[in-house]
Design an enzyme around this catalytic site. Sequence first.
Site, PDB file in Angstrom:
ATOM      1  N   ASP A  83      46.289  16.255  57.099  1.00  0.00           N
ATOM      2  CA  ASP A  83      46.078  17.545  57.752  1.00  0.00           C
ATOM      3  C   ASP A  83      47.138  17.797  58.827  1.00  0.00           C
ATOM      4  OD1 ASP A  83      44.253  19.859  58.496  1.00  0.00           O
ATOM      5  OD2 ASP A  83      44.217  18.751  60.390  1.00  0.00           O
TER       6      ASP A  83
ATOM      7  N   ASP B 234      41.762  27.482  54.230  1.00  0.00           N
ATOM      8  CA  ASP B 234      42.359  28.234  55.340  1.00  0.00           C
ATOM      9  C   ASP B 234      42.864  29.600  54.882  1.00  0.00           C
ATOM     10  OD1 ASP B 234      42.138  26.341  57.449  1.00  0.00           O
ATOM     11  OD2 ASP B 234      43.861  25.249  56.682  1.00  0.00           O
TER      12      ASP B 234
ATOM     13  N   GLU C 256      50.019  18.534  54.432  1.00  0.00           N
ATOM     14  CA  GLU C 256      49.942  19.965  54.714  1.00  0.00           C
ATOM     15  C   GLU C 256      51.020  20.300  55.742  1.00  0.00           C
ATOM     16  OE1 GLU C 256      46.914  23.279  56.671  1.00  0.00           O
ATOM     17  OE2 GLU C 256      47.085  21.261  57.499  1.00  0.00           O
TER      18      GLU C 256
END
Length: 412
Positions: A191, A298, A216
């Site tokens: 992340d 997201d 990410e």
Amino acid sequence: MSCFVEMQNTEESTDLGAVLRNGREILLQGFNWESHKYDWWRNLQKKVPDIANSGFTSVWLPPATHSFSPEGYLPQNLYSLNSAYGSEQLLKALLQKLKQYKVRPMADIVINHRVGTTKGHGGMYNRYDGIPLAWNEHAVTSCTGGLGNKSTGDNFNGIPNIDHSQHFVRRDIIGWLKWLRNVGFQDFRFDFARGYSAKYVKEYIEEAKPIFSVGEYWDSCNYNGYGLEYNQDSHRQRIVNWIDATGQLSSAFDFTTKGILQEAVKGQFWRLRDPQGKPPGVMGWWPSRAVTFIDNHDTGSTQAHWPFPSNHIMEGYAYILTHPGIPTVFYDHFYDWGDSIHEQIAKLMNIRRRQDIHSRSSLRILESQNNLYSAMIGDKVCMKIGDGSWCPTGREWSLATSGHRYAVWQKQ
């Protein structure tokens, strides 16, 4: 761009990078932003047979550890597996079921920031007293109120950011990652990978040995006063640089392809060929490390920070599921958008597997106009998206599947 020879390895083994070399992964993001409200571990466990039968190799699960926020992205006690998604017992039952069906569980690794338990230096919550990994203020970067060093990446504002340059922090994180592997997680998703240096990701992968990793690394595409710029080379270069700095051990989500594809489907398919005649995202430069996707928790879901146009998602899937790279399917599309969408995506996945399209498959872009994009993948698959009319010539081609504004053909 990094230059090197990519190796082929058709046998999946547990050595680091074997799955990347094999290139036959199809990922499922197994949650959305609201999943914590729905007894999630139990819900997913029921779907494991369908997930396996559809051909997914890996399911990215939401953060499984105790978090200040129910979604899991404000972790506190990393060693507690009781979360808003369900109890430790239910999680372990899900991991066991995935193992039984030979689908790899992917852990969401949130190690850029951590919510403190106690006020320390400067009256801020930058100590972790009373829980495992009881770090003090030296574990927190000086830019976010700690006594550690300056951050090696971008700040995630509002909470203590972890200082990965500290040896004790890395030692503890590695211990935790190895523990997650023992619990049954096989793959890692890193992340907010912009928040700390990629060299630490390299170390974490080398030490904990996940079978597959994806980062990410999300920053903004290049826009001007008129919208998205045609040339996104600097955007994809930043993602490529990050992958390179992980020692090429991690793949990365192809945010460049997402940004371009969601504009292209609105009638600007010329965007899907770069000046060198290649795909314009990370997929065009380093397909074996490019994890392609349409939406995630997201960009889509109820957050909708950067959503793919909902009436064009099948064109998006027709593109990523027939093309090189490592495609990802979003839970919402597969399970919440109706049986027809589920069936259409499953058909495309089936064609990918049957025709052995993999992350390094050859690609020839045939048409790239306003209302039409067509391409040949390998020598046995052709596809088109858009409302322009097109089909391959030759009697050896037959229609494999089609839907609204997309079609795929295969050679018999």
